[in-house]
Design an enzyme around this catalytic site. Sequence first.
Site, PDB file in Angstrom:
ATOM      1  N   ASP A 128      55.969   7.120 -23.062  1.00  0.00           N
ATOM      2  CA  ASP A 128      54.964   8.156 -23.324  1.00  0.00           C
ATOM      3  C   ASP A 128      54.955   8.543 -24.800  1.00  0.00           C
ATOM      4  OD1 ASP A 128      54.078   8.522 -20.568  1.00  0.00           O
ATOM      5  OD2 ASP A 128      56.164   9.085 -20.257  1.00  0.00           O
TER       6      ASP A 128
ATOM      7  N   LYS B  95      51.375   5.915 -29.072  1.00  0.00           N
ATOM      8  CA  LYS B  95      52.646   6.462 -28.563  1.00  0.00           C
ATOM      9  C   LYS B  95      53.675   6.710 -29.668  1.00  0.00           C
ATOM     10  CE  LYS B  95      51.120   5.983 -24.288  1.00  0.00           C
ATOM     11  NZ  LYS B  95      51.659   5.168 -23.241  1.00  0.00           N
TER      12      LYS B  95
ATOM     13  N   GLY C 180      58.673   8.867 -18.287  1.00  0.00           N
ATOM     14  CA  GLY C 180      58.620   9.627 -17.040  1.00  0.00           C
ATOM     15  C   GLY C 180      57.270  10.224 -16.728  1.00  0.00           C
TER      16      GLY C 180
ATOM     17  N   GLU D 181      64.107   4.067 -13.961  1.00  0.00           N
ATOM     18  CA  GLU D 181      63.898   3.364 -15.236  1.00  0.00           C
ATOM     19  C   GLU D 181      65.169   3.418 -16.079  1.00  0.00           C
ATOM     20  OE1 GLU D 181      59.091   4.138 -15.693  1.00  0.00           O
ATOM     21  OE2 GLU D 181      60.460   5.507 -16.665  1.00  0.00           O
TER      22      GLU D 181
ATOM     23  N   GLY E 234      54.201   1.889 -14.766  1.00  0.00           N
ATOM     24  CA  GLY E 234      53.082   2.484 -15.518  1.00  0.00           C
ATOM     25  C   GLY E 234      52.020   1.442 -15.818  1.00  0.00           C
TER      26      GLY E 234
END
Length: 219
Positions: free
Chosen positions: A84, A121, A95, A103, A29
């Site tokens: 996330d 987050k 994800g 992961e 990411g």
Amino acid sequence: MTQDEMKKAVAEAALEYVVPGEIVGVGTGSTANFFIDALATIKSKIKGAVASSEATAERLRGHGIEVLNLNSVSNMSIYVDGADESNNQLHLIKGGGGALTREKIVAAVSDKFICIADESKLVDVMGDFPLPVEVIPMAQSYVAREIIKQIGGQPVLREGFTTDNGNVILDVRNLKIMEPTVIEQKLNNIVGVVTNGLFALRPADVLLLGTPNGVKKIS
Ligand code: 5RP
């Protein structure tokens, strides 16, 4: 401070956890990408890295960092990755980039999971971010029906996306995840589910949060 500046700051702060001479587990990411760039500055001090996705492996190699096969590694001191969503118990939803299964595997092999994220987050109750579930393609419709029956929410196929493992992702919308470990186990028990994006049974050990006032540590 922009969101990217906060991500970069937490990524650089995570270098403190890297153990010289060891192998580092690396997530996927935009925040993990900042970590990879930071790791490159101390690459001579580490033995190599294990990547949680093809994209991460490519970026690591681009910096001249050796990427090792997880099957040749028996343990790692740290895994560094973004998220996330996180609650204050360091349960995570991951994800968004579709790399949740690898992961979770790399995190499982690592002694310590250092999660790096900007302050947006951190939430009280997870579920505003749709929960990713990786599914064997032929089981997609069955799994979607079982998710609705067993935990509720609205599973939506991530269109045009195939994981590094050749599977599809259902993003489950409209959940309020009050008991993350229970939901994680229920989803794991549906036949056809490969993994789900809840990291609650094995949460992060340290959360480094980027804020306009600097990096905040929660552990
Ligand atoms: C990828 C992930 C990422 O860690 C998550 O989506 C956060 O990404 P970003 O750092 O770009 O906000 O789980 O599968």
